[in-house]
Enzyme design. Sequence first.
Site, PDB file in Angstrom:
ATOM      1  CB  VAL A  22      -2.916   4.078   1.481  1.00 40.22           C
ATOM      2  CG1 VAL A  22      -4.187   3.235   1.480  1.00 40.22           C
ATOM      3  CG2 VAL A  22      -2.930   5.073   0.315  1.00 40.22           C
TER       4      VAL A  22
ATOM      5  CG  LEU B 237      -1.984  -1.022   1.407  1.00 44.75           C
ATOM      6  CD1 LEU B 237      -2.725  -0.792   2.722  1.00 44.75           C
ATOM      7  CD2 LEU B 237      -2.945  -1.004   0.239  1.00 44.75           C
ATOM      8  CG  ASP B 238       0.397   4.325  -2.892  1.00 45.40           C
ATOM      9  OD1 ASP B 238       1.169   3.463  -3.359  1.00 45.40           O
ATOM     10  OD2 ASP B 238      -0.440   4.936  -3.576  1.00 45.40           O
ATOM     11  NE  ARG B 239       6.495   6.774   5.204  1.00 38.82           N
ATOM     12  CZ  ARG B 239       7.787   6.745   5.492  1.00 38.82           C
ATOM     13  NH1 ARG B 239       8.684   6.741   4.520  1.00 38.82           N
ATOM     14  NH2 ARG B 239       8.199   6.715   6.739  1.00 38.82           N
TER      15      ARG B 239
END
Length: 224
Positions: A61, A57-59
């Site tokens: 998120v 997951l993107d940081r």
Amino acid sequence: MKVVYEDNHILVVNKEPGEIVQGDKTGDRPLSETLKEWLKKKYAKPGNVFLGVVHRLDRPVGGLVIFAKTSKALTRLNDMLREGKIHKTYLAVTRGTPPATSGELHHYLRSDARTNKSSVSAQPKPGAKEARLRYRHVASSDRYHLLEIELLTGRKHQIRVQLSSMGCPIRGDLKYGDKRSNPDGSISLLSWKLDFVHPVSGDHIVLKAPVPHDQLWESLAQGL
């Protein structure tokens, strides 16, 4: 970080916004290493602990992330991910009004490593990958809207850039068009639900993350 599900083969955790799943150029300690240390202590394991990263997951998120505790599970989960057999549903709070109560977005996405940003086009372009998702409008406040998103392909920053392209930037996502950051640096995107068949036991597993303890999130999520 909170453990949502664990057995002999897989581990699912609720990632906090700001954590990185896997090591990157920042050198910050990733969630994968924290979990290895936790498993080592919990089970008093000698030597190195195996833990495979299945997806990221993107940081900024938060939400559910799957890890594999065995090489068998990792191989099978990777195959399932590639074949679209791990169904991932997200929730997003957006600033713009969606053009319809539900729909499917189909773009071609190209990622720029230099700027760490993705762009979309309606037509195929060299180096671009197909990106598809379905969305459903759940609820609205005076300024924000809650969308439920079924991810059909897994591309870098896909949900962020596709929603922005239809005029619905995610709350707090300055990179993709929102006007104001969230106080904690997060963006209002949650990896909410995972639905898959266990790679070893064959059991059907459905897991959900709680919505953030935030007045806006909780009021909008009443419509789920």
